[in-house]
Design a protein around this motif. Structure first.
Motif, PDB file in Angstrom:
ATOM      1  N   THR A 102       0.839  -1.194   0.000  1.00  0.00           N
ATOM      2  CA  THR A 102       0.000   0.000   0.000  1.00  0.00           C
ATOM      3  C   THR A 102       0.874   1.244   0.000  1.00  0.00           C
ATOM      4  OG1 THR A 102      -1.769  -1.150   1.144  1.00  0.00           O
ATOM      5  CG2 THR A 102      -1.802   1.245   1.250  1.00  0.00           C
ATOM      6  N   TYR A 103       1.877   1.254   0.861  1.00  0.00           N
ATOM      7  CA  TYR A 103       2.810   2.386   0.901  1.00  0.00           C
ATOM      8  C   TYR A 103       3.541   2.522  -0.432  1.00  0.00           C
ATOM      9  CZ  TYR A 103       7.119   4.920   1.636  1.00  0.00           C
ATOM     10  OH  TYR A 103       8.168   5.779   1.482  1.00  0.00           O
ATOM     11  N   THR A 144       0.397   5.029  -8.097  1.00  0.00           N
ATOM     12  CA  THR A 144      -1.006   5.445  -8.096  1.00  0.00           C
ATOM     13  C   THR A 144      -1.177   6.757  -8.846  1.00  0.00           C
ATOM     14  OG1 THR A 144      -1.379   4.326  -5.998  1.00  0.00           O
ATOM     15  CG2 THR A 144      -2.975   6.008  -6.621  1.00  0.00           C
ATOM     16  N   GLU A 145      -0.302   7.728  -8.569  1.00  0.00           N
ATOM     17  CA  GLU A 145      -0.374   9.016  -9.266  1.00  0.00           C
ATOM     18  C   GLU A 145      -0.124   8.850 -10.760  1.00  0.00           C
ATOM     19  OE1 GLU A 145       1.287  11.967  -5.754  1.00  0.00           O
ATOM     20  OE2 GLU A 145       2.704  10.832  -6.988  1.00  0.00           O
ATOM     21  N   ALA A 173       1.080   3.665  -3.248  1.00  0.00           N
ATOM     22  CA  ALA A 173       0.343   4.905  -3.059  1.00  0.00           C
ATOM     23  C   ALA A 173       1.235   6.104  -2.758  1.00  0.00           C
ATOM     24  CB  ALA A 173      -0.671   4.742  -1.932  1.00  0.00           C
ATOM     25  N   ARG A 174       2.382   5.880  -2.146  1.00  0.00           N
ATOM     26  CA  ARG A 174       3.146   7.010  -1.650  1.00  0.00           C
ATOM     27  C   ARG A 174       4.585   7.091  -2.142  1.00  0.00           C
ATOM     28  NH1 ARG A 174       2.075   7.826   4.488  1.00  0.00           N
ATOM     29  NH2 ARG A 174       2.434   9.955   3.867  1.00  0.00           N
ATOM     30  N   GLN A 175       5.211   5.977  -2.411  1.00  0.00           N
ATOM     31  CA  GLN A 175       6.625   5.972  -2.789  1.00  0.00           C
ATOM     32  C   GLN A 175       6.800   6.488  -4.210  1.00  0.00           C
ATOM     33  OE1 GLN A 175       9.247   5.218  -0.859  1.00  0.00           O
ATOM     34  NE2 GLN A 175      10.659   5.637  -2.499  1.00  0.00           N
ATOM     35  N   HIS A 176       7.599   7.527  -4.383  1.00  0.00           N
ATOM     36  CA  HIS A 176       7.839   8.081  -5.716  1.00  0.00           C
ATOM     37  C   HIS A 176       8.952   7.312  -6.408  1.00  0.00           C
ATOM     38  CE1 HIS A 176       6.081  12.087  -4.155  1.00  0.00           C
ATOM     39  NE2 HIS A 176       5.155  11.216  -4.457  1.00  0.00           N
ATOM     40  N   SER A 181       4.195   8.546  -7.712  1.00  0.00           N
ATOM     41  CA  SER A 181       3.924   7.220  -7.169  1.00  0.00           C
ATOM     42  C   SER A 181       3.213   6.415  -8.250  1.00  0.00           C
ATOM     43  CB  SER A 181       3.036   7.325  -5.925  1.00  0.00           C
ATOM     44  OG  SER A 181       1.723   7.699  -6.285  1.00  0.00           O
TER      45      SER A 181
END
Length: 63
Positions: free
Chosen positions: A30-31, A47-48, A34-37, A45
């Protein structure tokens, strides 16, 4: 070196949860998603990056 740090962190997290690996892996994924670039994704990320791709695809289809 980075792999060793991840393995150490996961090992400690699993031990802290009483040996329940599935929850620890889910939290890490999840991290990570969703968050790790990531440099390979233009420092977005996953997700982005996926959201940006979907927006661009919709604009292409609408044109």
């Amino acid at each position: 070196m980075r792999t060793e740090l991840v393995i150490d962190a996961l090992t400690m997290a699993v031990a802290a949860r009483g040996g329940h690996v599935d929850g620890v892996i889910f939290q890490w994924l999840t991290y990570y998603n969703a968050r790790q670039h990531h440099s390979s994704l233009g420092y977005l990320s996953p997700t982005e990056f996926a959201q940006q791709h979907q927006r661009e695809r919709k604009l292409t289809l609408a044109a």
